[in-house]
Design a protein around this motif. Structure first.
Motif, PDB file in Angstrom:
ATOM      1  N   ASN A 122       0.890  -1.268  -0.114  1.00 24.27           N
ATOM      2  CA  ASN A 122      -0.011   0.118  -0.058  1.00 24.27           C
ATOM      3  C   ASN A 122       0.910   1.431  -0.052  1.00 24.27           C
ATOM      4  N   SER A 123       1.928   1.310   0.984  1.00 26.20           N
ATOM      5  CA  SER A 123       2.861   2.480   0.932  1.00 26.20           C
ATOM      6  C   SER A 123       3.547   2.809  -0.380  1.00 26.20           C
ATOM      7  N   PHE A 124       3.727   1.714  -1.041  1.00 21.40           N
ATOM      8  CA  PHE A 124       4.316   1.737  -2.703  1.00 21.40           C
ATOM      9  C   PHE A 124       3.490   2.912  -3.474  1.00 21.40           C
ATOM     10  N   ALA A 125       2.076   2.643  -3.477  1.00 15.46           N
ATOM     11  CA  ALA A 125       1.124   3.283  -4.168  1.00 15.46           C
ATOM     12  C   ALA A 125       0.957   4.636  -3.517  1.00 15.46           C
ATOM     13  N   ILE A 126       1.041   4.702  -2.318  1.00 14.41           N
ATOM     14  CA  ILE A 126       0.909   6.170  -1.359  1.00 14.41           C
ATOM     15  C   ILE A 126       2.044   7.140  -1.910  1.00 14.41           C
ATOM     16  N   VAL A 127       3.339   6.764  -2.007  1.00 19.09           N
ATOM     17  CA  VAL A 127       4.251   7.391  -2.031  1.00 19.09           C
ATOM     18  C   VAL A 127       4.365   7.788  -3.605  1.00 19.09           C
ATOM     19  N   LEU A 128       4.170   6.893  -4.249  1.00 16.71           N
ATOM     20  CA  LEU A 128       4.038   7.176  -6.022  1.00 16.71           C
ATOM     21  C   LEU A 128       3.075   8.405  -6.032  1.00 16.71           C
ATOM     22  N   PHE A 158      -3.403  10.350   2.214  1.00 16.13           N
ATOM     23  CA  PHE A 158      -3.571   9.371   1.611  1.00 16.13           C
ATOM     24  C   PHE A 158      -3.479   7.945   2.448  1.00 16.13           C
ATOM     25  N   PHE A 159      -2.614   7.934   3.499  1.00 15.55           N
ATOM     26  CA  PHE A 159      -2.730   6.720   4.510  1.00 15.55           C
ATOM     27  C   PHE A 159      -4.069   6.547   5.039  1.00 15.55           C
ATOM     28  N   TRP A 160      -4.755   7.547   5.473  1.00 16.66           N
ATOM     29  CA  TRP A 160      -5.924   7.702   6.018  1.00 16.66           C
ATOM     30  C   TRP A 160      -7.068   6.968   5.001  1.00 16.66           C
ATOM     31  N   MET A 161      -7.049   7.460   3.861  1.00 16.42           N
ATOM     32  CA  MET A 161      -7.997   6.981   2.679  1.00 16.42           C
ATOM     33  C   MET A 161      -7.862   5.345   2.486  1.00 16.42           C
ATOM     34  N   LEU A 162      -6.647   4.882   2.505  1.00 18.68           N
ATOM     35  CA  LEU A 162      -6.670   3.515   2.294  1.00 18.68           C
ATOM     36  C   LEU A 162      -6.582   2.631   3.644  1.00 18.68           C
ATOM     37  N   ASP A 163      -7.098   3.354   4.679  1.00 18.47           N
ATOM     38  CA  ASP A 163      -7.579   2.728   6.027  1.00 18.47           C
ATOM     39  C   ASP A 163      -6.137   2.025   6.723  1.00 18.47           C
ATOM     40  N   ALA A 164      -4.959   2.750   6.624  1.00 20.66           N
ATOM     41  CA  ALA A 164      -3.667   2.349   7.260  1.00 20.66           C
ATOM     42  C   ALA A 164      -3.814   2.145   8.764  1.00 20.66           C
ATOM     43  N   PRO A 165      -3.109   1.356   9.282  1.00 14.41           N
ATOM     44  CA  PRO A 165      -2.962   1.203  10.628  1.00 14.41           C
ATOM     45  C   PRO A 165      -2.721   2.752  11.182  1.00 14.41           C
ATOM     46  N   LEU A 166      -3.196   2.840  12.634  1.00 10.02           N
ATOM     47  CA  LEU A 166      -3.161   4.306  13.074  1.00 10.02           C
ATOM     48  C   LEU A 166      -1.791   4.717  13.449  1.00 10.02           C
ATOM     49  N   PRO A 167      -0.774   3.970  13.875  1.00 10.71           N
ATOM     50  CA  PRO A 167       0.693   4.571  14.093  1.00 10.71           C
ATOM     51  C   PRO A 167       1.347   4.879  12.600  1.00 10.71           C
ATOM     52  N   LEU A 173       1.591  11.889   9.623  1.00  9.52           N
ATOM     53  CA  LEU A 173       1.128  13.382   9.973  1.00  9.52           C
ATOM     54  C   LEU A 173       2.565  14.016  10.722  1.00  9.52           C
ATOM     55  N   SER A 174       3.252  13.239  11.673  1.00  8.10           N
ATOM     56  CA  SER A 174       4.273  13.847  12.514  1.00  8.10           C
ATOM     57  C   SER A 174       5.274  14.291  11.496  1.00  8.10           C
ATOM     58  N   LEU A 175       5.688  13.431  10.657  1.00  5.99           N
ATOM     59  CA  LEU A 175       6.932  13.902   9.501  1.00  5.99           C
ATOM     60  C   LEU A 175       6.511  14.897   8.553  1.00  5.99           C
ATOM     61  N   ALA A 176       5.065  15.066   8.210  1.00  8.31           N
ATOM     62  CA  ALA A 176       4.651  16.184   7.545  1.00  8.31           C
ATOM     63  C   ALA A 176       4.815  17.505   8.397  1.00  8.31           C
ATOM     64  N   LEU A 177       4.571  17.414   9.596  1.00  9.13           N
ATOM     65  CA  LEU A 177       4.611  18.652  10.651  1.00  9.13           C
ATOM     66  C   LEU A 177       5.836  18.897  10.638  1.00  9.13           C
ATOM     67  N   LEU A 178       6.832  18.080  10.661  1.00  9.61           N
ATOM     68  CA  LEU A 178       8.127  18.234  11.022  1.00  9.61           C
ATOM     69  C   LEU A 178       8.805  18.988   9.811  1.00  9.61           C
ATOM     70  N   ALA A 179       8.384  18.493   8.643  1.00 10.16           N
ATOM     71  CA  ALA A 179       8.866  19.129   7.451  1.00 10.16           C
ATOM     72  C   ALA A 179       8.437  20.452   7.414  1.00 10.16           C
ATOM     73  N   LEU A 180       7.113  20.884   7.630  1.00  5.40           N
ATOM     74  CA  LEU A 180       6.712  22.082   7.371  1.00  5.40           C
ATOM     75  C   LEU A 180       7.375  22.966   8.685  1.00  5.40           C
ATOM     76  N   PHE A 181       7.695  22.445   9.725  1.00  3.08           N
ATOM     77  CA  PHE A 181       8.708  23.208  10.577  1.00  3.08           C
ATOM     78  C   PHE A 181       9.884  23.531  10.051  1.00  3.08           C
ATOM     79  N   ARG A 182      10.337  22.656   9.447  1.00  3.30           N
ATOM     80  CA  ARG A 182      12.049  22.536   8.947  1.00  3.30           C
ATOM     81  C   ARG A 182      12.057  23.546   7.727  1.00  3.30           C
ATOM     82  N   HIS A 183      10.796  23.741   7.238  1.00  2.97           N
ATOM     83  CA  HIS A 183      10.661  24.570   5.826  1.00  2.97           C
ATOM     84  C   HIS A 183      10.265  26.048   6.461  1.00  2.97           C
TER      85      HIS A 183
END
Length: 198
Positions: A122-128, A158-167, A173-183
């Protein structure tokens, strides 16, 4: 708990390999932190050394994320919480490497490297999908920073839409917010119209 701490420690040190810094120092004799944005990431390497070296740094930084995750799966377990902690640690290592007094990159390539392998297939498709979004934003605006932030902010959706495990959703979300902070400096320049396009 000890297993999680061990793999977070290992992942942090894998992530802390300062690829862009080493490439610029070894092949140009320049401290990349004194050039352009001061980041050790591929975008800043491109400013100093060209597109070929930027691609090389991007691939190595992605492989750091992938290696940390694959080692955790192979040697420990496929527990979603443990994998997520390992993935977070490798990106933190890239962003805050102890070798460079915690002045590292912004974690985009390393984030993609971890997220690609976090939830096969699933994550292959999400990252693509996220990569396609990055390309669309970058080619239409010419801003790498904006493309990176938009594509990473799309990951948890994308992970939420594909019903990924909560972690995995929380990790994205954490990595996206970290990237936003770094930018954050890029965000300021974008709002002021001072961000440099590709």
């Amino acid at each position: 708990m000890r297993v999680a701490m061990f793999w977070m420690f290992v992942s942090y040190f894998i992530g802390s390999l300062p690829t862009g810094y080493l490439v610029a120092r070894i092949f140009r004799g320049v401290d990349i932190r004194t050039v352009g944005s001061g980041s050790i990431g591929a975008t800043n390497v491109r400013r100093l050394m060209g597109q070929g070296w930027a691609v090389f740094v991007t691939l190595v930084d992605m492989l750091k994320g992938a290696l940390a995750l694959l080692l955790t799966v192979d040697s420990a377990s496929s527990d979603p919480w443990l994998l997520s902690l390992s993935a977070l640690a490798v990106v933190l290592g890239h962003n805050y490497p102890v070798w460079l007094r915690f002045r590292g990159g912004k974690g985009v390539a390393t984030t993609y490297g971890t997220m690609f392998f976090i939830w096969p297939y699933n994550s292959f498709a999400i990252v693509l999908m996220s990569g396609a979004l990055w390309y669309a934003v970058m080619t239409s605006t010419r801003y790498v920073s904006l493309a990176s932030m938009v594509s990473l902010l799309a990951l948890p959706a994308f992970f939420w839409m594909l019903d990924a495990p909560l972690p995995f959703i929380l990790l994205a979300l954490s990595l996206a917010l970290l990237a936003l902070f770094r930018h954050r400096a890029n965000v300021s320049r974008l709002l002021e119209g001072r961000e440099s396009p590709v």
